[in-house]
Design a protein around this motif. Structure first.
Motif, PDB file in Angstrom:
ATOM      1  N   ALA A  36       0.831  -1.205   0.000  1.00  0.00           N
ATOM      2  CA  ALA A  36       0.000   0.000   0.000  1.00  0.00           C
ATOM      3  C   ALA A  36       0.863   1.251   0.000  1.00  0.00           C
ATOM      4  O   ALA A  36       1.901   1.313   0.665  1.00  0.00           O
ATOM      5  CB  ALA A  36      -0.910  -0.005   1.221  1.00  0.00           C
ATOM      6  N   ALA A  37       0.405   2.244  -0.758  1.00  0.00           N
ATOM      7  CA  ALA A  37       1.080   3.534  -0.759  1.00  0.00           C
ATOM      8  C   ALA A  37       0.804   4.253   0.556  1.00  0.00           C
ATOM      9  O   ALA A  37      -0.232   4.046   1.195  1.00  0.00           O
ATOM     10  CB  ALA A  37       0.584   4.373  -1.933  1.00  0.00           C
ATOM     11  N   PHE A  38       1.730   5.090   0.955  1.00  0.00           N
ATOM     12  CA  PHE A  38       1.582   5.871   2.182  1.00  0.00           C
ATOM     13  C   PHE A  38       1.057   7.262   1.839  1.00  0.00           C
ATOM     14  O   PHE A  38       1.466   7.863   0.852  1.00  0.00           O
ATOM     15  CB  PHE A  38       2.921   5.985   2.912  1.00  0.00           C
ATOM     16  N   SER A  39       0.166   7.755   2.676  1.00  0.00           N
ATOM     17  CA  SER A  39      -0.398   9.092   2.502  1.00  0.00           C
ATOM     18  C   SER A  39       0.121  10.012   3.589  1.00  0.00           C
ATOM     19  O   SER A  39       0.472   9.568   4.684  1.00  0.00           O
ATOM     20  CB  SER A  39      -1.928   9.041   2.574  1.00  0.00           C
ATOM     21  N   ASN A  40       0.146  11.315   3.300  1.00  0.00           N
ATOM     22  CA  ASN A  40       0.577  12.251   4.330  1.00  0.00           C
ATOM     23  C   ASN A  40      -0.513  12.432   5.370  1.00  0.00           C
ATOM     24  O   ASN A  40      -1.674  12.085   5.155  1.00  0.00           O
ATOM     25  CB  ASN A  40       1.010  13.587   3.723  1.00  0.00           C
ATOM     26  N   ARG A  41      -0.148  13.000   6.495  1.00  0.00           N
ATOM     27  CA  ARG A  41      -1.081  13.111   7.626  1.00  0.00           C
ATOM     28  C   ARG A  41      -2.280  13.989   7.297  1.00  0.00           C
ATOM     29  O   ARG A  41      -3.375  13.758   7.795  1.00  0.00           O
ATOM     30  CB  ARG A  41      -0.354  13.658   8.851  1.00  0.00           C
ATOM     31  N   ILE A  42      -2.091  14.995   6.466  1.00  0.00           N
ATOM     32  CA  ILE A  42      -3.211  15.871   6.117  1.00  0.00           C
ATOM     33  C   ILE A  42      -4.291  15.083   5.399  1.00  0.00           C
ATOM     34  O   ILE A  42      -5.488  15.188   5.714  1.00  0.00           O
ATOM     35  CB  ILE A  42      -2.723  17.046   5.247  1.00  0.00           C
ATOM     36  N   ASP A  43      -3.895  14.254   4.424  1.00  0.00           N
ATOM     37  CA  ASP A  43      -4.875  13.472   3.668  1.00  0.00           C
ATOM     38  C   ASP A  43      -5.576  12.455   4.566  1.00  0.00           C
ATOM     39  O   ASP A  43      -6.783  12.233   4.436  1.00  0.00           O
ATOM     40  CB  ASP A  43      -4.195  12.756   2.498  1.00  0.00           C
ATOM     41  N   VAL A  44      -4.817  11.844   5.457  1.00  0.00           N
ATOM     42  CA  VAL A  44      -5.420  10.864   6.365  1.00  0.00           C
ATOM     43  C   VAL A  44      -6.413  11.549   7.298  1.00  0.00           C
ATOM     44  O   VAL A  44      -7.533  11.062   7.516  1.00  0.00           O
ATOM     45  CB  VAL A  44      -4.338  10.127   7.167  1.00  0.00           C
ATOM     46  N   MET A  45      -6.045  12.696   7.839  1.00  0.00           N
ATOM     47  CA  MET A  45      -6.940  13.400   8.746  1.00  0.00           C
ATOM     48  C   MET A  45      -8.187  13.898   8.025  1.00  0.00           C
ATOM     49  O   MET A  45      -9.296  13.876   8.588  1.00  0.00           O
ATOM     50  CB  MET A  45      -6.210  14.554   9.408  1.00  0.00           C
ATOM     51  N   GLN A  46      -8.047  14.317   6.787  1.00  0.00           N
ATOM     52  CA  GLN A  46      -9.221  14.729   6.013  1.00  0.00           C
ATOM     53  C   GLN A  46     -10.167  13.555   5.791  1.00  0.00           C
ATOM     54  O   GLN A  46     -11.392  13.721   5.825  1.00  0.00           O
ATOM     55  CB  GLN A  46      -8.777  15.339   4.678  1.00  0.00           C
ATOM     56  N   LYS A  47      -9.605  12.364   5.570  1.00  0.00           N
ATOM     57  CA  LYS A  47     -10.441  11.161   5.425  1.00  0.00           C
ATOM     58  C   LYS A  47     -11.159  10.855   6.729  1.00  0.00           C
ATOM     59  O   LYS A  47     -12.363  10.536   6.736  1.00  0.00           O
ATOM     60  CB  LYS A  47      -9.566   9.982   5.004  1.00  0.00           C
ATOM     61  N   VAL A  48     -10.457  10.943   7.844  1.00  0.00           N
ATOM     62  CA  VAL A  48     -11.063  10.705   9.153  1.00  0.00           C
ATOM     63  C   VAL A  48     -12.233  11.665   9.380  1.00  0.00           C
ATOM     64  O   VAL A  48     -13.324  11.266   9.801  1.00  0.00           O
ATOM     65  CB  VAL A  48     -10.003  10.875  10.271  1.00  0.00           C
ATOM     66  N   ILE A  49     -12.014  12.930   9.084  1.00  0.00           N
ATOM     67  CA  ILE A  49     -13.051  13.935   9.281  1.00  0.00           C
ATOM     68  C   ILE A  49     -14.251  13.672   8.388  1.00  0.00           C
ATOM     69  O   ILE A  49     -15.408  13.788   8.821  1.00  0.00           O
ATOM     70  CB  ILE A  49     -12.460  15.340   9.034  1.00  0.00           C
ATOM     71  N   SER A  50     -14.006  13.278   7.131  1.00  0.00           N
ATOM     72  CA  SER A  50     -15.133  13.021   6.215  1.00  0.00           C
ATOM     73  C   SER A  50     -15.964  11.834   6.677  1.00  0.00           C
ATOM     74  O   SER A  50     -17.200  11.849   6.561  1.00  0.00           O
ATOM     75  CB  SER A  50     -14.615  12.795   4.788  1.00  0.00           C
ATOM     76  N   VAL A  51     -15.314  10.807   7.208  1.00  0.00           N
ATOM     77  CA  VAL A  51     -16.043   9.639   7.726  1.00  0.00           C
ATOM     78  C   VAL A  51     -16.917  10.055   8.905  1.00  0.00           C
ATOM     79  O   VAL A  51     -18.096   9.689   8.998  1.00  0.00           O
ATOM     80  CB  VAL A  51     -15.051   8.527   8.123  1.00  0.00           C
ATOM     81  N   LEU A  52     -16.354  10.829   9.816  1.00  0.00           N
ATOM     82  CA  LEU A  52     -17.109  11.260  10.995  1.00  0.00           C
ATOM     83  C   LEU A  52     -18.246  12.213  10.620  1.00  0.00           C
ATOM     84  O   LEU A  52     -19.354  12.116  11.162  1.00  0.00           O
ATOM     85  CB  LEU A  52     -16.170  11.949  11.983  1.00  0.00           C
ATOM     86  N   GLU A  53     -18.004  13.130   9.695  1.00  0.00           N
ATOM     87  CA  GLU A  53     -19.049  14.077   9.318  1.00  0.00           C
ATOM     88  C   GLU A  53     -20.221  13.379   8.639  1.00  0.00           C
ATOM     89  O   GLU A  53     -21.374  13.761   8.837  1.00  0.00           O
ATOM     90  CB  GLU A  53     -18.473  15.171   8.417  1.00  0.00           C
ATOM     91  N   SER A  54     -19.938  12.360   7.855  1.00  0.00           N
ATOM     92  CA  SER A  54     -21.014  11.603   7.225  1.00  0.00           C
ATOM     93  C   SER A  54     -21.873  10.908   8.273  1.00  0.00           C
ATOM     94  O   SER A  54     -23.104  10.919   8.202  1.00  0.00           O
ATOM     95  CB  SER A  54     -20.419  10.578   6.252  1.00  0.00           C
ATOM     96  N   ALA A  55     -21.227  10.327   9.277  1.00  0.00           N
ATOM     97  CA  ALA A  55     -21.971   9.671  10.353  1.00  0.00           C
ATOM     98  C   ALA A  55     -22.768  10.686  11.155  1.00  0.00           C
ATOM     99  O   ALA A  55     -23.920  10.448  11.531  1.00  0.00           O
ATOM    100  CB  ALA A  55     -21.006   8.908  11.264  1.00  0.00           C
ATOM    101  N   ASP A  56     -22.170  11.843  11.421  1.00  0.00           N
ATOM    102  CA  ASP A  56     -22.850  12.884  12.193  1.00  0.00           C
ATOM    103  C   ASP A  56     -24.100  13.367  11.464  1.00  0.00           C
ATOM    104  O   ASP A  56     -25.149  13.588  12.085  1.00  0.00           O
ATOM    105  CB  ASP A  56     -21.897  14.049  12.441  1.00  0.00           C
ATOM    106  N   ALA A  57     -24.013  13.527  10.152  1.00  0.00           N
ATOM    107  CA  ALA A  57     -25.165  13.970   9.369  1.00  0.00           C
ATOM    108  C   ALA A  57     -26.290  12.946   9.433  1.00  0.00           C
ATOM    109  O   ALA A  57     -27.472  13.305   9.575  1.00  0.00           O
ATOM    110  CB  ALA A  57     -24.739  14.211   7.922  1.00  0.00           C
ATOM    111  N   ASP A  58     -25.958  11.669   9.334  1.00  0.00           N
ATOM    112  CA  ASP A  58     -26.983  10.621   9.399  1.00  0.00           C
ATOM    113  C   ASP A  58     -27.665  10.592  10.766  1.00  0.00           C
ATOM    114  O   ASP A  58     -28.872  10.342  10.864  1.00  0.00           O
ATOM    115  CB  ASP A  58     -26.365   9.257   9.107  1.00  0.00           C
TER     116      ASP A  58
END
Length: 444
Positions: free
Chosen positions: A169-191
């Motif tokens: 697997a390719a490695f991603s920088n921390r900014i991209d990983v944190m943006q993914k974390v936030i998007s997952v949480l925001e989707s759950a929060d909206a639901d």
């Protein structure tokens, strides 16, 4: 980590499930070890997997709940190893070049967070099998919590992280990983604003976590970290951190609970009194940050025993094997607000949030400062220094210490008055052996 490595380990663990098949009529399957087809076949199967997420993240010395708080506090000179036979802990205490790629704490933190993330993703990628909206929302929100905790934890200790579970697997920088974390949480929060988790789902998972408030608290935490990841304060992320920190309840507990059979890993190893303790009576605070005298702040006595002169056993959330451990503390939310208001030069608002922590006497977990309101200069530098200090006193053993030290620009390794013994941890040897894309270790 290679996907096939994860699958092989899961297969070996799943063999234990066979033993129970002939011994009783009730099916007894380790949900974290079940095969992919079995855990994605129905909502009930996904619930079995969901019920195992907390166990993966919190139980045993290999769990992130042991290795993140320990790794965080050693990195900022907060713990002392009491028995040098505990090699992994001793390496982290020495820090810098003493931390090897084979260090078991670093290795387990890495692998168990990735395992937790992979299991959470399995649920998130198969929500379509849940026909009931309440089941589906519950599964999504609960899996999102553990996806966020696992990847958010890795972001605080490692410079880059693989986002995908695949070979090499390719490695991603921390900014991209944190943006993914936030998007997952925001989707759950909206639901969750439209649909509540079903009673059936709530009854299938371990008690203790308040799902809606935990989602908001984690959004506040990770937006707060994201706000400084580029090195320049991001106002949009800071405002989001304030919004979600304000929305997370300070009067409803969200906690990991333990029993004598499913034990608190910090409490289990603290109880032996020969692994580690606080480094001193001020939780390792340096450069004039420690309360004088230390006894003037009751949080120190809340978190450690002052038996001294060389041993300071842990208390509070590491007191014993059944001690609860907060998923988030009310004080963390107030300090997130204070930090972001200070970074936006809203000094009066920052002081108000900071004072809410300093003067607190009715904390739901008993973390009470009972101190005078902040009386220092209303400048960004002075407020941020005090906010950092309060985070160390309020959130002892939270696992956020290394990230905090970097974000607040505290003295780095090999600089005058250094307050941490490295900036990021090295990538584990097990990853380097199985992934040709593993980056070079970051500078100390």
């Amino acid at each position: 980590m290679k996907k096939n490595i994860i699958n092989k380990i899961a297969f070996l663990l799943s063999i234990t499930c066979i033993i129970t098949a002939s011994s009783c009529n009730k099916e007894y399957i380790n949900p974290s070890a079940a095969s992919t087809p079995s855990v994605t076949s129905s909502a009930d199967a996904l619930m079995n997997l969901a019920a195992g997420l907390q166990r993966r993240f919190t139980i045993g010395r290999q769990s992130p709940l042991y290795n993140a708080p320990v790794g965080g506090m050693y990195a900022v000179y907060g713990l002392r190893t009491l028995n040098v036979g505990n090699t992994a802990e001793a390496e982290l205490e020495a820090g810098k070049g003493a931390v090897t790629q084979a260090n078991s704490i670093v290795t387990q933190l890495w692998s168990q967070c990735l395992f937790t993330k992979t299991e959470a993703e399995t649920i998130l990628n198969n929500l379509g099998v849940a026909a009931d909206p309440g089941d589906r929302v519950g599964l999504k929100a609960y899996a999102s919590i553990f996806y966020a905790l696992s990847m958010g934890t890795l972001c605080q200790f490692f410079e880059k992280i693989p986002l995908n579970s695949e070979n090499n697997a390719a490695f991603s920088n921390r900014i991209d990983v944190m943006q993914k974390v936030i998007s997952v949480l925001e989707s759950a929060d909206a639901d969750l604003t439209a649909t509540s988790p079903s009673t059936k789902f709530i009854n299938r998972i371990p008690p203790g976590i308040n799902i809606p408030n935990t989602i908001k608290a984690l959004l506040a935490r990770y937006y707060n970290i994201h706000s400084m990841m580029t090195g320049t304060y991001n106002t949009a992320s800071g405002n989001k951190a304030i919004t979600f920190a304000t929305a997370a309840s300070q009067s409803i507990k969200s906690e990991f609970r333990f029993t004598t059979t499913t034990t608190n890993p910090l409490g289990e190893w603290n109880a032996t009194v020969n692994v580690f303790g606080a480094i001193d009576s001020t939780l390792g605070l340096r450069n004039g940050l420690a309360p004088v005298p230390a006894a003037s702040d009751p949080r120190i006595g809340f978190y450690i025993s002052r038996t001294g002169p060389t041993t300071f056993p842990l208390k509070a959330f590491a007191l014993n094997v059944t001690a609860v451990y907060p998923v988030y503390l009310p004080g963390e939310m107030s300090l997130i607000i204070a930090e972001n208001q200070a970074r936006q030069n809203s000094f009066a608002a920052s002081k108000t949030a900071l004072d809410a922590v300093l003067t607190k006497t009715t904390d739901i977990f008993g973390v009470n400062a009972n101190q005078p309101a902040y009386g220092g200069p209303l400048t960004q530098a002075d407020l941020l220094r005090e906010i950092y200090r309060q985070r160390r006193l309020e959130m002892f053993l939270s696992g956020q210490e290394l990230e905090d030290s970097r974000r607040f620009g505290r003295p780095a390794p090999n600089t005058p008055g250094e307050e941490r013994n490295r900036n990021f941890y090295p990538y584990p040897q097990i990853e380097r052996d199985n992934n040709v894309n593993t980056p070079a270790d970051p500078a100390i």
